[in-house]
Enzyme design. Structure first.
Site, PDB file in Angstrom:
ATOM      1  N   HIS A  18       9.472 -23.431   0.940  1.00  0.00           N
ATOM      2  CA  HIS A  18       8.917 -23.044   2.234  1.00  0.00           C
ATOM      3  C   HIS A  18       8.643 -21.552   2.377  1.00  0.00           C
ATOM      4  CE1 HIS A  18       9.097 -26.766   4.690  1.00  0.00           C
ATOM      5  NE2 HIS A  18       9.990 -27.120   3.794  1.00  0.00           N
ATOM      6  N   ASP A  69       6.066 -14.451   5.557  1.00  0.00           N
ATOM      7  CA  ASP A  69       6.300 -15.802   6.053  1.00  0.00           C
ATOM      8  C   ASP A  69       5.445 -16.784   5.268  1.00  0.00           C
ATOM      9  OD1 ASP A  69       7.650 -17.485   7.796  1.00  0.00           O
ATOM     10  OD2 ASP A  69       7.012 -16.400   9.582  1.00  0.00           O
TER      11      ASP A  69
END
Length: 317
Positions: A34, A245
């Site tokens: 992720h 991110d």
């Protein structure tokens, strides 16, 4: 059975695919990573590069949010392991097995049931402004994050401060509400971050507050989705300032929340979402001049442009 399908979620379990492969050679193991995968040079900082790569390459498929992270992973394998890489197929052959490397950008539910269950936008605006002690016509920005050093919360508040310095017309009218969920508070680095954010918010408030108005509302608590969507629907802008991110779903949740096709998304270029939500105002969160200009532009954006940008992003999501 001897050939299950196993989904391995995130970096905590980097070694697990190889363990599963050893125990269940016929299993289909899908690993999803992720967070951003760094370039090979930066990955070399890690003391156990081969161990982590061998662990992940026990997978049948390794997924990342973006093509860039796939490319970085393949380059890293090329640097640190003896393997055969097929760049056309985007796969790695090691110990006679093939592991496919694929981008799978994570999305949110659509239609979004939290947005559907939320009160009307005007009701959210009235409720949130009343709770914060703001005038009905006050300008409101919102951020929603765990208190994590990757989210750029300090840089976000500094951008708000710089906007108040550069654009005096915002003083007394613009408040930024940061919904900050405590995270990993027993780890010293996270506790220090929490203390710095609280001190920064207090300093900015002390510098600019007048009467009942204060520029920063730091809401340090866990907020359930209905509450988050109420704030997203009430806001004039949402600022996602992540320093690094993999994707960032807050950006997509803001878009999902705005069925009125209003509000402006200010989005860090260092998110996976920035590659998809290109109608957002994209910024470098380290550049306080650029970020503060984007905040001011968002607050001054005419409704027709807001609608055009939001409609395009909602169509994509």
């Amino acid at each position: 059975g001897p050939d299950p399908i196993v989904l391995v979620q995130d970096y905590h379990f980097a070694l697990l695919p190889a363990m599963l492969r050893e125990r269940l050679p016929r299993a289909t193991v899908i690993a999803f990573w992720h967070i951003p995968w760094p370039n090979a040079e930066r990955f070399g900082i890690c003391p156990w590069p081969a161990r982590l790569l061998e662990g992940l390459l026990g997978s049948s498929v390794i997924g990342f949010h973006t093509q860039l992270h796939c490319n970085n992973f393949i380059d890293t394998v090329d640097r640190f392991l003896e393997s055969r890489i097929d760049r056309e197929r985007q796969s790695v052959f090691v110990q006679g097995r093939e592991a496919l490397v694929r981008p799978y950008p994570v999305f949110i539910e659509w239609p979004n049931h939290w947005a559907a269950a939320a009160p009307p936008v005007e009701a959210c605006r009235r409720t949130v402004r009343a709770e914060l002690g703001l005038a009905p016509d006050a300008l409101l920005g919102v951020g929603v994050d765990r208190l994590d050093y990757t989210k750029g919360i300090e840089e976000r508040l500094l951008a708000v401060e710089r906007a108040l310095e550069r654009f005096p017309q915002l003083r007394g009218r613009f408040t930024f509400a940061q919904l900050a969920a405590p995270s990993r508070t027993l780890i010293p680095e996270y506790k220090d971050l929490n203390d710095r954010v609280e001190a920064l918010a207090a300093r900015i408030d002390a510098r600019f507050a007048t009467g009942c108005w204060r520029p920063i509302a730091l809401l340090r608590a866990h907020h359930e989705p209905p509450r988050i969507f109420e704030y997203l629907r009430a806001a004039d802008l949402c600022y996602v300032s992540s320093l690094h991110d993999g994707m960032n779903l807050v950006a997509k949740e803001f878009v999902a929340a705005r069925d009125d096709e209003r509000g402006v998304l200010v989005l860090s270029r260092f998110t996976g979402a920035a590659r998809e939500l290109t109608e957002a105002l994209l910024v470098n969160p380290y550049d306080l001049e650029e970020a503060s200009s984007a905040l001011a532009a968002a607050l001054a954006m005419p409704p027709s442009e807001q609608q055009e940008r939001m409609r395009a992003m909602r169509s994509f999501v």
